[in-house]
Enzyme design. Structure first.
Site, PDB file in Angstrom:
ATOM      1  N   CYS A 150      -5.144   3.576 106.159  1.00 46.77           N
ATOM      2  CA  CYS A 150      -5.360   2.249 105.566  1.00 46.77           C
ATOM      3  C   CYS A 150      -4.056   1.454 105.683  1.00 46.77           C
ATOM      4  O   CYS A 150      -2.995   1.948 105.291  1.00 46.77           O
ATOM      5  CB  CYS A 150      -5.752   2.413 104.101  1.00 46.77           C
ATOM      6  SG  CYS A 150      -5.788   0.866 103.187  1.00 46.77           S
TER       7      CYS A 150
ATOM      8  N   CYS B 132      -2.576   0.844 101.834  1.00 50.55           N
ATOM      9  CA  CYS B 132      -1.937   1.861 100.975  1.00 50.55           C
ATOM     10  C   CYS B 132      -1.608   3.145 101.716  1.00 50.55           C
ATOM     11  O   CYS B 132      -1.109   4.087 101.107  1.00 50.55           O
ATOM     12  CB  CYS B 132      -2.827   2.172  99.787  1.00 50.55           C
ATOM     13  SG  CYS B 132      -4.278   3.170 100.209  1.00 50.55           S
TER      14      CYS B 132
ATOM     15  N   CYS C  19     -17.613   0.369 111.827  1.00 53.46           N
ATOM     16  CA  CYS C  19     -17.066  -0.700 112.654  1.00 53.46           C
ATOM     17  C   CYS C  19     -15.880  -1.279 111.897  1.00 53.46           C
ATOM     18  O   CYS C  19     -16.056  -1.973 110.903  1.00 53.46           O
ATOM     19  CB  CYS C  19     -18.173  -1.742 112.858  1.00 53.46           C
ATOM     20  SG  CYS C  19     -17.754  -3.005 114.031  1.00 53.46           S
TER      21      CYS C  19
ATOM     22  N   CYS D  98      -7.127   1.883  97.481  1.00 52.32           N
ATOM     23  CA  CYS D  98      -6.623   0.542  97.121  1.00 52.32           C
ATOM     24  C   CYS D  98      -7.724  -0.507  97.149  1.00 52.32           C
ATOM     25  O   CYS D  98      -7.481  -1.652  96.786  1.00 52.32           O
ATOM     26  CB  CYS D  98      -5.476   0.141  98.048  1.00 52.32           C
ATOM     27  SG  CYS D  98      -5.986  -0.298  99.716  1.00 52.32           S
TER      28      CYS D  98
ATOM     29  N   CYS E 181     -11.330   1.051 101.483  1.00 50.76           N
ATOM     30  CA  CYS E 181     -10.474   2.197 101.160  1.00 50.76           C
ATOM     31  C   CYS E 181     -10.748   2.639  99.720  1.00 50.76           C
ATOM     32  O   CYS E 181     -10.746   1.815  98.808  1.00 50.76           O
ATOM     33  CB  CYS E 181      -9.020   1.766 101.319  1.00 50.76           C
ATOM     34  SG  CYS E 181      -7.846   2.960 100.661  1.00 50.76           S
TER      35      CYS E 181
HETATM   36 ZN   LIG Z   1      -5.959   1.695 100.992  1.00 46.93          ZN
END
Ligand SMILES: [Zn+2]
Length: 164
Positions: free
Chosen positions: A82, A85, A153, A133, A130
């Site tokens: 991610c 984070c 996607c 976060c 995510c």
């Molecule tokens: Zn994250």
């Protein structure tokens, strides 16, 4: 001297394993609770951490232009994290070329993303973000390859690739 040492070790080892038993489950629980809390940042904090483009994707559920991300053609072995984070979200062996112009995966790392239904294009789509976060990553569709049949996607700007 030797006798003294071995007695100390004899006492220390069981003591350490008791400590491990007591503290390990607490540590795991605490870190999963803290980590979500830790990433509950204000708009301003996110803006200072991210580029304007990544902020638009991650925090305002934006979508980048198709074929605009270098990660679309990324074929090395590694892990996609991610960009908000740094939580690992996808492994390179689950990436495939969907032909859509966005980095696509047929599976995510277990527990790393959460989904919700959005109606931005009127037709309902499953948005995913995510799990730590809350940063928007992309949409998941049911036209992916086996074994899952899923197509995650993903916006390249929401990811950071680390090669093995
Ligand atoms: Zn994250």
């Amino acid at each position: 001297m030797n006798q003294f040492l071995s007695r100390r070790v004899f006492i220390l080892i069981p003591f350490m394993s008791i400590l491990k038993i007591i503290f390990k489950p607490m540590k795991v629980l605490a870190s999963s609770l803290v980590s979500k809390e830790e990433w509950n940042l204000s708009k301003e904090e996110w803006k200072s951490r991210l580029s304007a483009e990544s902020y638009y994707i991650l925090r305002e559920e934006g979508t980048e232009r198709a074929f605009s991300s270098q990660l679309n053609d990324e074929k090395r072995k590694g892990v996609f994290h991610c960009a908000g984070c740094d939580l690992p979200l996808f492994l390179s062996d689950k990436k495939y070329d969907s032909g859509t112009g966005w980095p696509s995966f047929w599976d995510s790392i277990q527990g790393s993303v959460e989904t919700k239904v959005d109606f931005k294009l009127i037709v309902p789509r499953t948005e995913y973000h995510c799990a730590r976060c809350g940063g928007h990553q992309g949409h998941v569709f049911n036209d992916g390859p086996l074994p899952t049949g899923k197509r995650y996607c993903n916006n390249g700007l929401a990811l950071r690739f680390l090669s093995d």
